[in-house]
Design an enzyme around this catalytic site. Sequence first.
Site, PDB file in Angstrom:
ATOM      1  N   HIS A   1       6.232   5.995  11.161  1.00  0.00           N
ATOM      2  CA  HIS A   1       5.638   5.869   9.829  1.00  0.00           C
ATOM      3  C   HIS A   1       4.734   7.093   9.645  1.00  0.00           C
ATOM      4  O   HIS A   1       3.506   6.985   9.685  1.00  0.00           O
ATOM      5  CB  HIS A   1       4.833   4.563   9.751  1.00  0.00           C
ATOM      6  CG  HIS A   1       4.485   4.131   8.361  1.00  0.00           C
ATOM      7  ND1 HIS A   1       4.574   4.962   7.270  1.00  0.00           N
ATOM      8  CD2 HIS A   1       4.025   2.945   7.886  1.00  0.00           C
ATOM      9  CE1 HIS A   1       4.190   4.314   6.191  1.00  0.00           C
ATOM     10  NE2 HIS A   1       3.861   3.082   6.541  1.00  0.00           N
TER      11      HIS A   1
ATOM     12  N   ARG B   1      11.693   3.552   2.565  1.00  0.00           N
ATOM     13  CA  ARG B   1      11.407   2.648   3.681  1.00  0.00           C
ATOM     14  C   ARG B   1      12.668   1.837   3.949  1.00  0.00           C
ATOM     15  O   ARG B   1      13.307   1.343   3.021  1.00  0.00           O
ATOM     16  CB  ARG B   1      10.248   1.702   3.368  1.00  0.00           C
ATOM     17  CG  ARG B   1      10.090   0.591   4.411  1.00  0.00           C
ATOM     18  CD  ARG B   1       8.821  -0.186   4.248  1.00  0.00           C
ATOM     19  NE  ARG B   1       7.669   0.628   4.611  1.00  0.00           N
ATOM     20  CZ  ARG B   1       6.419   0.165   4.665  1.00  0.00           C
ATOM     21  NH1 ARG B   1       6.165  -1.098   4.376  1.00  0.00           N
ATOM     22  NH2 ARG B   1       5.430   0.963   5.002  1.00  0.00           N
TER      23      ARG B   1
ATOM     24  N   LYS C   1      25.192  -5.452  -3.030  1.00  0.00           N
ATOM     25  CA  LYS C   1      26.624  -5.610  -3.280  1.00  0.00           C
ATOM     26  C   LYS C   1      27.463  -4.989  -2.170  1.00  0.00           C
ATOM     27  O   LYS C   1      28.690  -4.997  -2.240  1.00  0.00           O
ATOM     28  CB  LYS C   1      26.994  -4.953  -4.606  1.00  0.00           C
ATOM     29  CG  LYS C   1      26.220  -5.454  -5.803  1.00  0.00           C
ATOM     30  CD  LYS C   1      26.567  -4.635  -7.051  1.00  0.00           C
ATOM     31  CE  LYS C   1      25.730  -5.035  -8.242  1.00  0.00           C
ATOM     32  NZ  LYS C   1      26.026  -4.197  -9.427  1.00  0.00           N
TER      33      LYS C   1
ATOM     34  N   ARG D   1       0.811  -1.221   0.000  1.00  0.00           N
ATOM     35  CA  ARG D   1       0.000   0.000   0.000  1.00  0.00           C
ATOM     36  C   ARG D   1       0.841   1.267   0.000  1.00  0.00           C
ATOM     37  O   ARG D   1       0.574   2.203  -0.760  1.00  0.00           O
ATOM     38  CB  ARG D   1      -0.946   0.003   1.217  1.00  0.00           C
ATOM     39  CG  ARG D   1      -2.209  -0.799   1.017  1.00  0.00           C
ATOM     40  CD  ARG D   1      -2.712  -1.368   2.329  1.00  0.00           C
ATOM     41  NE  ARG D   1      -1.724  -2.300   2.873  1.00  0.00           N
ATOM     42  CZ  ARG D   1      -1.628  -3.575   2.483  1.00  0.00           C
ATOM     43  NH1 ARG D   1      -2.457  -4.040   1.584  1.00  0.00           N
ATOM     44  NH2 ARG D   1      -0.714  -4.363   2.991  1.00  0.00           N
ATOM     45  N   THR D   2       1.853   1.328   0.858  1.00  0.00           N
ATOM     46  CA  THR D   2       2.624   2.562   0.952  1.00  0.00           C
ATOM     47  C   THR D   2       3.339   2.861  -0.358  1.00  0.00           C
ATOM     48  O   THR D   2       3.268   3.975  -0.893  1.00  0.00           O
ATOM     49  CB  THR D   2       3.643   2.477   2.105  1.00  0.00           C
ATOM     50  OG1 THR D   2       2.935   2.240   3.328  1.00  0.00           O
ATOM     51  CG2 THR D   2       4.425   3.773   2.230  1.00  0.00           C
TER      52      THR D   2
END
Length: 304
Positions: free
Chosen positions: A127, A99, A78, A49-50
Amino acid sequence: MKHLVSINQLSTEDILRLLDRAALFEQNPNRKLLEGRVIATLFFEPSTRTRLSFETAVNRLGGRVIGFSDAATSSSSKGESLKDTISMVGNYADAIVMRHYLEGAALYASELGRAPIVNAGDGANQHPSQTLLDLYAIRKTQGTLYDKTIALVGDLKYGRTVHSLIVGMAPFRPRFIFVSPPELMMPEECKDFCRCAGIPFTETTDFTPEVIRSIDVLYMTRVQRERFIDLEEYERVKNVYVLTASMLEGCREHLRILHPLPRVGEIAQDVDDTPYAYYVEQAQGGLYVRQSILCEVLGLEVND
């Protein structure tokens, strides 16, 4: 350079301005305010959703999206440092939505000064865009943000959405009921915040119809398997609270049930058919709120 790293940085006026602007986008989400702009979405943790709502917000505003939804496909796999990733992406993008699994990662990225940073969740910390959409849903369903009794249920230890919601609601005289098993109680620093802000709260391990009948907003959360080191502990608590339609008997007519999603069993399917379920509409409102956030960090005005 504006960033949205934490809900703590927003004043009451900031919150209301962001919500009012989101309401304008709900009336007309297709405003070409980001033409010629590039927004990077860097998701070092999984999201549906975000990520999709931010990317839809950019597309509806006429901008372009770059980035990744799986860190394994980026140079971080890497061994590239977060500093180098942000520095490189900052060369290409006008703003970065990020995120990350580490608490404080968004703040660190903002201090690099490469581009405006929007925190889309950093570990179990905060959040802020979810909090703003939660506030948008509460105001829309209750008519006001002021003087509401809210039950927060489930994973209150690791749930970054509930940690942010406490702070976001603080200016609006809330009352909280914290419902969780002992292993997942609200962190002491969050309770200290409530005490310092004069926010009344109670704690209980019992999720009963009596609790539900006393509240205006029921905020359910899932128990987050990815936050547990001890999977046996997760198995003990994962289904400790399950909301069913029968538990809503006698609740307040204006009660609305919110959930940051995804749900994994803590809300039974029969709740979806009740007039109290609002989590799908809540997620839809996230599009308009995130359009508002992007305009905020980029300093763009939105007219009626």
